[in-house]
Scaffold this motif. Structure first.
Motif: not given
Length: 493
Positions: A267-271, A232-235, A200-202, A223-225
Motif C-alpha cells: 500500500l502506498w499512502f500519499v500524504m 500492477m497498481v490501482q487506486k 490492519e494498521l494500514a 492525498e490518495e492510497c
C-alpha cells in the motif's frame, strides 16, 4: 508539512515526513524484524519513479518508467514502536471484567521532570500489547488467477518522483517525494502487506483518513492510497469491491493472510509532507514560550474536536504523533502548524444499527481493546472499557507536560519525551495507571508556581479526571481553551 526526527532533542530537527514515523519504528522493543533491504518494485505500472526494488522470485525490472534513485543516506532509526493487536471493539457493549481484563503492567521510564536532575535507570515507555495476532501466513492453497482487466492502471507514466528515504522500519518505508505536474512536496509511505498486523494498521489508517470528507489544517491529509500487487497498481477507495482490497480486509478481520503469499502486496499512502519534526523535538529544542504554548493548545483542541465530530477516536495521541509544518510561515504568523498524525490505532465509530442515518456520538461509542502508549493512556483504557474521553485524557497529559516542560527519558532510544507522570518512590508511573489504582489521588497541578493560571489549572484537572464522565468533551474543551487564551491577559495565578 513535517519531517523526520533525530534522537537528540537539543539539536534543531531535520526533515520529517508527515506519514507517521511512529508507525515505522524498528526499535528492539517492537519485537518485529526490520524489512529486508530488497522489496518488490513496481514492475510495469510506473506509478512511482525511484522505487528500485524487485519482487521476490523476479528479475530486475526493465521498465523505462522506473529510474534508479540516487544513493540514499543510511536510514535513521525511529522511536516509539507501533504495536497493533486484535480489536474486539463493540459499540455500547460491556467487556468481560476480571484478572485478564487489565493489560500487563507498563514499563517504567527515567524521569527528568521540572528540576531536570539525574536520569535514573529505567525502561522505555511502550505500547500496550495484548492478544497478539499470528503473523505467519495461512497454509497455502489454490488462489483464483487475478484478472488483469479488473485492475485499473492508474498511470502509464510516473506521477511521483521519490527524492529520498526519510524513515524505515518493520511497518514500511517513508519517502520524501515530488508531484511531477505541480512540483509540490509530499510524503509517500510504502507499507509491505506481508503480515496481518501490517495490513490492519494500514487499513485502520486508511479507513480513518478516507472517512473525513473535508480537510482540517491540524489533521494530516491523505492525498490518495495506491494498492500494488506485484507489478500492477490501482487506486484504492473506501468500500471498493476490488478483489485485492477485499483480500486485505479479509486478512485484517481473520488475522491471517487471505491472499497468495507468493505475491507481493504493498500500500502506498500519499500524504502531507512536514518539515519541522515532531512536537517533542520542536518544543524541547527551544525555550518555553507562552505564545507557542497557547497556539499549540488551540490547534490541538481544534483538531480533536474535528476528529470527534467525524466519529474518529485517535487512541494514540502523544507528542511523537503530532508533527510540525513550518513551510508556510510568513511574517504575520510566526507559529508553526501542528498536524495530528499516526491513525494506525484509530477507531471510526459506526452509526447506530437501529437508525444508520443517525450520527453516532463518540462519547457513547464504547471500545474494549487496550491499546495506546502507556504514559498517555486513560485509566479506563487500562481496564478495557472506554470512549472518546480517553483522547481528552491523553491531550491533558500533553498540555500539562508542555506548559511545565515535564519530561522523561526513554532509556532505549535515549530520547527526551514530553509526558506527565506520578512518582512513586524511585519509579515513575503513568498517570492513568496511578489513577486506576487510586481514583481519589490528588494530582499536583501545577508542579511549578506561576506556570499556569487558575482556569488552566482547573481545566487540566478536569481533563485528567479518573472518571471519564467528569472530563469535558472535545467541543467544550475547544471553547474553554479559546476563552482562556483570549480572555486572560496573564498566565500568572
Amino acid at each position: 508539512m513535517s519531517q523526520l526526527s533525530t534522537c537528540s532533542p537539543r539539536v534543531p530537527p531535520p526533515s520529517r515526513a508527515c506519514a507517521e514515523a511512529a508507525a515505522l519504528s524498528s526499535t528492539s522493543g517492537a519485537g518485529r524484524p526490520r524489512l529486508p533491504a530488497a522489496e518488490p518494485r513496481n514492475n510495469g505500472s510506473g506509478f512511482f519513479k525511484g522505487d528500485t526494488t524487485a519482487p521476490a522470485g523476479q528479475g530486475t525490472a526493465s521498465s523505462q518508467m522506473i529510474a534508479p534513485s540516487p544513493a540514499l543516506p543510511p536510514p535513521r532509526q525511529l522511536h516509539s514502536a507501533q504495536i497493533w493487536l486484535s480489536d474486539s471493539d463493540k459499540r455500547c457493549s460491556l467487556p468481560a471484567r476480571g484478572a485478564d481484563a487489565r493489560p500487563p503492567t507498563s514499563g517504567r521510564a527515567s524521569p527528568r521532570g521540572p528540576g531536570r536532575g539525574p536520569r535514573p535507570a529505567g525502561i522505555p515507555a511502550r505500547r500496550v500489547r495484548r492478544c497478539p495476532r499470528p503473523s505467519a501466513p495461512a497454509t497455502p492453497h489454490t488462489f483464483p488467477q487475478l484478472e488483469t482487466l479488473t485492475l485499473k492502471m492508474v498511470s502509464s507514466q510516473p506521477k511521483y518522483d521519490l527524492i529520498r528515504e526519510v524513515g524505515r522500519g518493520s511497518y514500511g518505508v517513508v519517502y520524501e517525494a515530488v508531484i511531477r505536474k505541480t512540483s509540490a512536496r509530499v510524503a509517500v509511505k510504502k507499507i509491505r502487506c506481508h503480515a496481518p498486523e501490517n495490513v490492519e494498521l494500514a487499513l485502520r489508517e486508511f479507513w480513518a483518513l478516507s472517512s473525513i470528507k473535508s480537510q482540517h489544517p491540524n489533521v494530516i491529509h491523505l492525498e490518495e492510497c495506491i494498492l500494488q500487487k506485484d507489478g500492477m497498481v490501482q487506486k484504492m477507495s473506501h468500500g471498493s469491491n476490488s478483489s485485492l482490497y477485499l483480500q486485505l480486509v479479509e486478512t485484517s478481520l481473520k488475522g491471517e493472510i487471505a491472499f497468495d503469499p507468493r505475491s507481493a502486496y504493498y500500500l502506498w499512502f500519499v500524504m502531507d509532507f512536514c518539515d519541522g519534526g515532531d512536537m517533542n523535538e520542536y518544543l524541547l529544542s527551544r525555550k518555553p514560550n507562552r505564545k507557542t504554548n497557547t497556539s499549540f493548545m488551540l490547534q490541538l483542541s481544534s483538531a480533536l474536536a474535528f476528529l470527534h465530530k467525524n466519529q474518529i477516536i485517535h487512541r494514540d495521541l502523544k507528542p511523537d504523533n503530532i508533527l510540525i509544518s513550518q513551510s508556510r510561515l510568513d511574517t504575520s504568523d510566526l507559529e508553526p502548524t501542528l498536524k495530528v498524525a499516526d491513525f494506525g490505532l484509530s477507531k471510526v465509530c459506526s452509526a447506530s444499527g437501529q437508525n444508520p442515518e443517525e450520527p453516532v456520538s463518540v462519547n457513547k461509542c464504547f471500545l474494549s481493546t487496550a491499546c495506546g502508549t502507556d504514559f498517555y493512556m486513560a485509566p479506563e483504557v487500562w481496564e478495557g472499557h472506554y470512549t472518546a474521553k480517553a483522547d481528552i485524557f491523553a491531550l491533558g497529559i500533553i498540555i500539562w507536560a508542555m506548559l511545565e516542560r515535564i519530561t522523561f527519558i526513554d532509556t532505549e532510544t535515549k530520547k527526551e519525551l514530553l509526558g506527565s507522570y506520578v512518582k512513586q518512590g524511585t519509579e515513575i508511573v503513568p498517570v492513568g495507571e496511578a489513577l486506576l489504582e487510586n481514583p481519589k489521588m490528588e494530582l499536583l497541578i501545577p508542579v511549578k508556581k506561576k506556570s499556569m493560571n487558575g482556569r488552566m489549572k482547573q481545566l487540566i484537572k478536569e481533563m485528567l479526571a479518573a472518571n471519564p464522565q467528569d472530563r469535558p468533551d472535545a467541543f467544550e474543551l475547544e471553547l474553554r481553551l479559546v476563552q482562556i487564551a483570549f480572555k486572560d491577559s496573564s498566565w500568572e495565578t
